[in-house]
Design an enzyme around this catalytic site. Structure first.
Site, mmCIF file in Angstrom:
data_model
loop_
_atom_site.group_PDB
_atom_site.id
_atom_site.type_symbol
_atom_site.label_atom_id
_atom_site.label_comp_id
_atom_site.label_asym_id
_atom_site.label_seq_id
_atom_site.Cartn_x
_atom_site.Cartn_y
_atom_site.Cartn_z
ATOM 1 N N HIS A 282 -20.561 -0.735 46.227
ATOM 2 C CA HIS A 282 -20.141 0.666 46.237
ATOM 3 C C HIS A 282 -20.364 1.336 44.895
ATOM 4 C CE1 HIS A 282 -16.288 -1.378 44.925
ATOM 5 N NE2 HIS A 282 -16.225 -0.343 44.110
ATOM 6 N N GLU B 131 -7.372 5.249 46.772
ATOM 7 C CA GLU B 131 -8.820 5.281 46.999
ATOM 8 C C GLU B 131 -9.194 5.304 48.467
ATOM 9 O OE1 GLU B 131 -10.665 2.321 48.040
ATOM 10 O OE2 GLU B 131 -9.455 0.613 47.392
ATOM 11 N N GLN C 226 -16.954 4.977 47.013
ATOM 12 C CA GLN C 226 -15.507 4.795 46.839
ATOM 13 C C GLN C 226 -14.981 5.974 46.021
ATOM 14 O OE1 GLN C 226 -14.097 1.923 43.838
ATOM 15 N NE2 GLN C 226 -12.938 0.946 45.470
ATOM 16 N N HIS D 243 -17.939 3.858 38.158
ATOM 17 C CA HIS D 243 -18.467 2.493 38.058
ATOM 18 C C HIS D 243 -19.421 2.198 39.210
ATOM 19 C CE1 HIS D 243 -14.902 1.801 40.730
ATOM 20 N NE2 HIS D 243 -15.695 0.912 41.299
ATOM 21 N N GLU E 295 -18.646 -3.614 38.264
ATOM 22 C CA GLU E 295 -17.666 -4.401 39.015
ATOM 23 C C GLU E 295 -18.410 -5.444 39.843
ATOM 24 O OE1 GLU E 295 -15.081 -1.910 41.423
ATOM 25 O OE2 GLU E 295 -14.634 -3.576 42.764
HETATM 26 C C1 MC0 Z 1 -14.798 3.944 29.361
HETATM 27 N N1 MC0 Z 1 -16.052 3.905 28.890
HETATM 28 C C2 MC0 Z 1 -16.893 3.952 29.921
HETATM 29 C C3 MC0 Z 1 -16.081 4.030 31.077
HETATM 30 N N2 MC0 Z 1 -14.783 4.021 30.702
HETATM 31 N N3 MC0 Z 1 -18.224 3.908 29.984
HETATM 32 C C4 MC0 Z 1 -18.794 3.976 31.205
HETATM 33 N N4 MC0 Z 1 -18.077 4.089 32.342
HETATM 34 C C5 MC0 Z 1 -16.735 4.109 32.318
HETATM 35 N N5 MC0 Z 1 -16.047 4.198 33.450
HETATM 36 C C6 MC0 Z 1 -16.461 3.811 27.492
HETATM 37 C C7 MC0 Z 1 -15.735 4.822 26.633
HETATM 38 O O1 MC0 Z 1 -16.432 6.050 26.636
HETATM 39 C C8 MC0 Z 1 -15.739 4.155 25.298
HETATM 40 O O2 MC0 Z 1 -16.961 4.367 24.654
HETATM 41 C C9 MC0 Z 1 -15.617 2.683 25.626
HETATM 42 O O3 MC0 Z 1 -16.077 2.547 26.978
HETATM 43 C C10 MC0 Z 1 -14.200 2.163 25.560
HETATM 44 O O4 MC0 Z 1 -13.416 3.034 26.313
HETATM 45 P P1 MC0 Z 1 -11.989 3.560 25.855
HETATM 46 O O5 MC0 Z 1 -11.838 4.963 26.300
HETATM 47 O O6 MC0 Z 1 -11.787 3.280 24.421
HETATM 48 O O7 MC0 Z 1 -11.059 2.552 26.566
HETATM 49 P P2 MC0 Z 1 -10.202 2.676 27.846
HETATM 50 O O8 MC0 Z 1 -8.823 2.336 27.431
HETATM 51 O O9 MC0 Z 1 -10.415 3.967 28.568
HETATM 52 O O10 MC0 Z 1 -10.785 1.501 28.738
HETATM 53 C C11 MC0 Z 1 -12.052 1.535 29.307
HETATM 54 C C12 MC0 Z 1 -12.183 0.304 30.209
HETATM 55 C C13 MC0 Z 1 -11.045 0.346 31.250
HETATM 56 C C14 MC0 Z 1 -13.570 0.355 30.871
HETATM 57 C C15 MC0 Z 1 -12.084 -0.953 29.344
HETATM 58 O O11 MC0 Z 1 -11.122 1.570 31.999
HETATM 59 C C16 MC0 Z 1 -11.031 -0.802 32.217
HETATM 60 O O12 MC0 Z 1 -10.553 -1.895 31.899
HETATM 61 N N6 MC0 Z 1 -11.556 -0.611 33.446
HETATM 62 C C17 MC0 Z 1 -11.575 -1.639 34.487
HETATM 63 C C18 MC0 Z 1 -10.561 -1.374 35.580
HETATM 64 C C19 MC0 Z 1 -10.785 -0.060 36.269
HETATM 65 O O13 MC0 Z 1 -11.588 0.783 35.876
HETATM 66 N N7 MC0 Z 1 -10.003 0.163 37.388
HETATM 67 C C20 MC0 Z 1 -10.112 1.391 38.183
HETATM 68 C C21 MC0 Z 1 -10.996 1.204 39.379
HETATM 69 P P3 MC0 Z 1 -17.055 5.089 23.228
HETATM 70 O O14 MC0 Z 1 -18.512 5.165 22.945
HETATM 71 O O15 MC0 Z 1 -16.394 6.408 23.421
HETATM 72 O O16 MC0 Z 1 -16.318 4.139 22.320
HETATM 73 S S1 MC0 Z 1 -10.219 0.092 40.509
HETATM 74 C C22 MC0 Z 1 -11.336 -0.215 41.706
HETATM 75 O O17 MC0 Z 1 -12.411 0.292 41.665
HETATM 76 C C23 MC0 Z 1 -10.863 -1.143 42.827
HETATM 77 C C24 MC0 Z 1 -9.768 -0.494 43.612
HETATM 78 C C25 MC0 Z 1 -11.993 -1.592 43.754
HETATM 79 O O18 MC0 Z 1 -13.173 -1.273 43.544
HETATM 80 O O19 MC0 Z 1 -11.706 -2.307 44.740
#
Ligand code: MC0
Length: 137
Positions: free
Chosen positions: A7, A43, A55, A79, A129
């Site tokens: 997705h 979602e 999604q 993502h 993912e």
């Molecule tokens: C952050 N960054 C991204 C991003 N989110 N880059 C691309 N795509 C994204 N979605 C970049 C930021 O711009 C930053 O870059 C760097 O990554 C670190 O981000 P941050 O703002 O300092 O940190 P956080 O606290 O926002 O964490 C980002 C992170 C977090 C990706 C680590 O969102 C995470 O752990 N995500 C995994 C879980 C998740 O997203 N769950 C929701 C979907 P710069 O250059 O500015 O330093 S759950 C889901 O989808 C399930 C239900 C399913 O599929 O079944």
């Protein structure tokens, strides 16, 4: 390792509004709606064809991953999720090749799947993912 695109996750402020937009534009069927407290999202999965979905993700709070993303970047692609045969094995393989895992162990994902995220900075800027479907899709 990667079998298919499972997705594309799209962050939005209003889930119902975006369900109406995507299903209306592309004739997509809503297959499931779920709340995932651990991931901080409400979602919906909209089937494109076979085993691939759009999604739509609405955050449960501002300090959740999707809430922070919306504040920083606005609505849009959050993502990309790839189907793998065994998520634990895939995690080990990619970690061994230098990508940072955002999960220590597989977590619960939509439609009964097991999922794990890779750091976007280690995958060319794309939050990635890995998805092991509940049943082979
Ligand atoms: C952050 N960054 C991204 C991003 N989110 N880059 C691309 N795509 C994204 N979605 C970049 C930021 O711009 C930053 O870059 C760097 O990554 C670190 O981000 P941050 O703002 O300092 O940190 P956080 O606290 O926002 O964490 C980002 C992170 C977090 C990706 C680590 O969102 C995470 O752990 N995500 C995994 C879980 C998740 O997203 N769950 C929701 C979907 P710069 O250059 O500015 O330093 S759950 C889901 O989808 C399930 C239900 C399913 O599929 O079944």
């Amino acid at each position: 390792m990667l079998m298919r695109i499972d997705h594309i996750g799209i962050a939005c402020h209003d889930l119902e509004e975006k369900i109406a937009l995507f299903s209306g534009l592309f004739d997509l069927e809503v297959v499931t709606r779920e709340v995932n407290e651990e991931q901080g999202v409400k979602e919906a999965m909209l089937r494109i064809a076979g085993d691939s979905y759009i999604q739509l993700l609405e955050p449960l709070s501002e300090d959740s991953p999707v809430g922070k993303f919306l504040a920083k970047r606005g609505e849009g692609v959050h993502h990309v999720a790839f189907g793998v045969p065994d998520v634990a094995e895939a995690m080990e393989e990619v970690a061994g090749r230098g990508a940072r895992l955002l999960d220590e162990a597989p977590r619960h994902g939509s439609m009964g799947s097991s999922i794990a995220f890779l750091h976007p900075k280690d995958v060319g800027g794309m939050l990635t993912e890995l998805v092991q479907a509940a049943k082979p899709r």
